[in-house]
Design an enzyme around this catalytic site. Structure first.
Site, mmCIF file in Angstrom:
data_model
loop_
_atom_site.group_PDB
_atom_site.id
_atom_site.type_symbol
_atom_site.label_atom_id
_atom_site.label_comp_id
_atom_site.label_asym_id
_atom_site.label_seq_id
_atom_site.Cartn_x
_atom_site.Cartn_y
_atom_site.Cartn_z
ATOM 1 N N CYS A 151 -13.922 71.148 -10.465
ATOM 2 C CA CYS A 151 -14.573 69.881 -10.112
ATOM 3 C C CYS A 151 -15.479 69.374 -11.235
ATOM 4 C CB CYS A 151 -15.339 70.029 -8.806
ATOM 5 S SG CYS A 151 -16.461 71.444 -8.742
ATOM 6 N N TYR A 152 -16.333 70.239 -11.759
ATOM 7 C CA TYR A 152 -17.195 69.829 -12.872
ATOM 8 C C TYR A 152 -16.360 69.410 -14.095
ATOM 9 C CZ TYR A 152 -21.583 71.620 -10.762
ATOM 10 O OH TYR A 152 -22.689 71.842 -9.978
#
Length: 347
Positions: A151-152
């Site tokens: 996600c990051y």
């Protein structure tokens, strides 16, 4: 209809895959798998799916999984896919989209160092395609094993890659400040996500040690041809969903905010899930909630000579399940937007 199997259906990632795939016009959710609740109806774990025509949870068995599904999503903790995906690949008959980090890092040594566990077999790591769809679409289309990005890294790479390819930013100058909601930690119980610990508080964690750091650096180098370190610091904020990335880079060229704006708009003009906001905007995580969008905004501080880029995603959708569905669509030559909501949830 594409027969879909979901491993880890009792976790947040599995639940989000179900939410998206139930409405997909060319998908049948054929099998749901769980190592902890086999035989149960999913609604015992997630009452919000009551009334949906879903199969009961099945035990994890590679042979039957390869026979009964056209594609298997692995929404599992790190380490599970490293053993299961090679079995599915060797049996053939099904494609695999891995939402864990087991096939993202090309270096086994790097995986061992950052994830503190043994890596997947090198031959399968080499065959895996990194599923940042906007930048690897052609490779994803021909893949049998896709490593869905973290996600990051998704929010960071979609923002940094165009800038690094432009040559306008000094390599190694990137500082990435990222803030995430608690759903990114999964559904497991721990003091770190206890309500009394996180409510009305914000804190950094894994400073200079987060396992997404080498993933960001690896893919940034591959896409730009320039190797450089990225100073990445994640923070946990008391909200359920969303990621906000604020990235700072030192400009090497005399370039204006408008030039960067036009470059980003041209780069993503044909990419349906990246929205370049007007120059000087301040995207909110709520403005992409429940959607597969990544919204990006650019600022230039002429006083310091830095470009400041902001990006927001829903960590459960574009940062996990939504990007996985987007990759599935590309793998099966379906419309890229199929099954993915085009309007965020607001307010």
């Amino acid at each position: 209809m594409i027969r879909v199997g979901i491993v880890g259906a009792t976790g947040y990632g599995g639940a989000e895959l179900i939410r998206l795939l139930v409405g997909h016009p060319q998908v049948q959710i054929a099998n749901l798998y769980s190592s902890s609740a086999e035989g149960d109806a999913l609604e015992k774990t997630f009452p919000h799916v009551s009334g949906l025509d879903l199969p009961n949870l099945s035990p994890i068995d590679a042979k039957s999984m390869s026979e009964d599904n056209d594609v298997v999503f692995l929404a599992t903790p790190a380490g599970v896919s490293a053993g299961l995906s090679p079995q599915l690949m060797e049996l053939g008959g099904t494609k695999v989209i891995d939402l864990s980090g087991d096939f993202r890092l090309e270096s086994g040594e790097a995986y061992r160092s950052w994830y503190k566990r043994e890596p997947a077999p090198a031959e399968w790591v080499q065959k895996a395609v990194y599923g940042l769809t906007e930048w690897n679409q052609e490779q994803v289309a021909g893949a049998s094993l896709v490593a869905n990005p973290g996600c990051y890294p998704t929010a960071t790479l979609l923002t940094l890659i165009p800038m690094m390819r432009s040559g306008w930013v000094k390599p190694g100058s990137w500082i990435v400040d990222a803030k995430s909601g608690v759903s990114g930690a999964g559904r497991g119980m721990s003091l770190g996500v206890h309500y009394g610990e996180i409510n009305e508080s914000i804190h950094a964690y894994k400073v200079s040690k987060h396992q997404h750091t080498p993933e960001i650096e690896q893919e940034l180098a591959k896409q730009s041809g320039v190797e450089s370190f990225v100073q990445f610091t994640p923070h946990l904020v008391p909200m359920t969903r969303g990621i906000l990335v604020t990235a700072y880079g030192q400009l090497e060229a005399d370039v204006s905010q408008q030039q960067i704006q036009e470059m980003l708009e041209a780069t993503y003009a044909d990419k349906p899930f990246v929205r370049v906001r007007p120059a000087g905007s301040h995207p909110h995580t709520k403005e992409v909630l429940g959607s597969n969008y990544c919204d990006i905004a650019v600022h230039v501080d002429e006083r310091t000579g830095r470009v400041i880029l902001l990006s927001v995603i829903d960590n459960m959708v574009k940062g996990a399940a939504g990007q996985a569905v987007q990759n599935m669509n590309v793998m099966f030559q379906l419309p890229e937007k199929a099954g993915l909501p085009l309007v965020p949830v607001f307010p």
